[in-house]
Design an enzyme around this catalytic site. Sequence first.
Site, PDB file in Angstrom:
ATOM      1  N   SER A 129      40.912  68.864   4.132  1.00 40.68           N
ATOM      2  CA  SER A 129      41.473  67.541   3.812  1.00 40.68           C
ATOM      3  C   SER A 129      40.559  66.405   4.272  1.00 40.68           C
ATOM      4  O   SER A 129      40.709  65.268   3.842  1.00 40.68           O
ATOM      5  CB  SER A 129      42.842  67.366   4.471  1.00 40.68           C
ATOM      6  OG  SER A 129      42.710  67.410   5.877  1.00 40.68           O
ATOM      7  N   ASP A 130      39.620  66.725   5.169  1.00 43.49           N
ATOM      8  CA  ASP A 130      38.673  65.698   5.619  1.00 43.49           C
ATOM      9  C   ASP A 130      37.416  66.404   6.131  1.00 43.49           C
ATOM     10  O   ASP A 130      37.440  67.609   6.395  1.00 43.49           O
ATOM     11  CB  ASP A 130      39.293  64.794   6.695  1.00 43.49           C
ATOM     12  CG  ASP A 130      39.898  65.569   7.839  1.00 43.49           C
ATOM     13  OD1 ASP A 130      41.040  66.043   7.708  1.00 43.49           O
ATOM     14  OD2 ASP A 130      39.213  65.749   8.863  1.00 43.49           O
TER      15      ASP A 130
ATOM     16  N   ARG B  95      66.442  70.222  14.712  1.00 50.21           N
ATOM     17  CA  ARG B  95      65.355  69.241  14.886  1.00 50.21           C
ATOM     18  C   ARG B  95      64.636  68.903  13.575  1.00 50.21           C
ATOM     19  O   ARG B  95      63.455  68.543  13.580  1.00 50.21           O
ATOM     20  CB  ARG B  95      64.308  69.735  15.899  1.00 50.21           C
ATOM     21  CG  ARG B  95      64.817  69.718  17.314  1.00 50.21           C
ATOM     22  CD  ARG B  95      63.816  70.306  18.277  1.00 50.21           C
ATOM     23  NE  ARG B  95      64.376  70.270  19.617  1.00 50.21           N
ATOM     24  CZ  ARG B  95      63.960  69.471  20.584  1.00 50.21           C
ATOM     25  NH1 ARG B  95      62.954  68.655  20.388  1.00 50.21           N
ATOM     26  NH2 ARG B  95      64.533  69.496  21.759  1.00 50.21           N
TER      27      ARG B  95
HETATM   28  N1  HPA Z   1      41.544  67.538  13.273  1.00 51.50           N
HETATM   29  C1  HPA Z   1      42.559  68.327  13.587  1.00 51.50           C
HETATM   30  N2  HPA Z   1      43.374  68.847  12.700  1.00 51.50           N
HETATM   31  C2  HPA Z   1      43.153  68.557  11.412  1.00 51.50           C
HETATM   32  C3  HPA Z   1      42.117  67.735  11.025  1.00 51.50           C
HETATM   33  C4  HPA Z   1      41.267  67.212  11.999  1.00 51.50           C
HETATM   34  O1  HPA Z   1      40.307  66.485  11.698  1.00 51.50           O
HETATM   35  N3  HPA Z   1      42.179  67.623   9.673  1.00 51.50           N
HETATM   36  C5  HPA Z   1      43.220  68.358   9.266  1.00 51.50           C
HETATM   37  N4  HPA Z   1      43.820  68.932  10.316  1.00 51.50           N
END
Ligand code: HPA
Length: 256
Positions: A227-228, A67
């Site tokens: 990352s955010d 996969r």
């Molecule tokens: N939500 C879920 N998983 C994630 C997020 C998020 O905002 N950012 C990076 N992984």
Amino acid sequence: MSSTSVKAESPSTAKDPFPTMVTTSTPHINPKGVDIAETILLPGDPLRAKFIAETYLDDIRCFNEVRNILGFTGTYRGRPVSVMGTGMGIPSISLYSYELIHFFGVKNLIRVGTCGAMQANMNLYDVVIAQGASTNSNYLHQFNLPGFWAPLSSYRLLEQAKRIADNRSQRTHVGNVLSSDLFYGADPDAMTKWMKMGILAVEMESAGLFANAAAAGVDALGIFTVSDHLITNAETTAAERQTAFTAMIEIALELV
Ligand code: HPA
């Protein structure tokens, strides 16, 4: 499936619900004779696994292509280590980690990934080390526990990772993450409630990984790069993420 392959039995029907055996292949992993190391790094993205193997490991051999969930074994500073993608979400990481633990004898499972920060004192690129993983998933119900079990990471791996990060002067946050089944959730208040309970960050896999590891008596850890940011809405670009990922990977590899 070849005659030597093993069909993973469901825990409810198997005599030993958590067998540990080294086998030749499973429904989702077919190493074709390539060894899988006792310590494995688990990014969600299979191409990230390829990147980690090609960038950091010596003598790499591909052990899985089923996969396109790519897996590689190599050495880091002379020590054997594997790296494999898990896909996204608890169902996906749970089936791969189950097979790695119970059919290939893997003992240390280190998830490496990105997360969304949920506390105001956190910045993009900070490293989060999961001490525990709260969850809105139903995965834990299968263990039929007479209460609420807290999915925790391995203290041994956690303590080592924190020490390695401190030696690198890496800014880290250690605590509880949320392993969410929902990337697009319908309840607008849900995240605020988790934030008030001190959740540091959201990702989508660790609670399943920690539960499988605990049930089998092996060690697991989650290390993440922010990352955010769910409060400021700040986001990293794909190019920036590549560099930021480096600190987290190097901490994970030094654990090997
Ligand atoms: N939500 C879920 N998983 C994630 C997020 C998020 O905002 N950012 C990076 N992984």
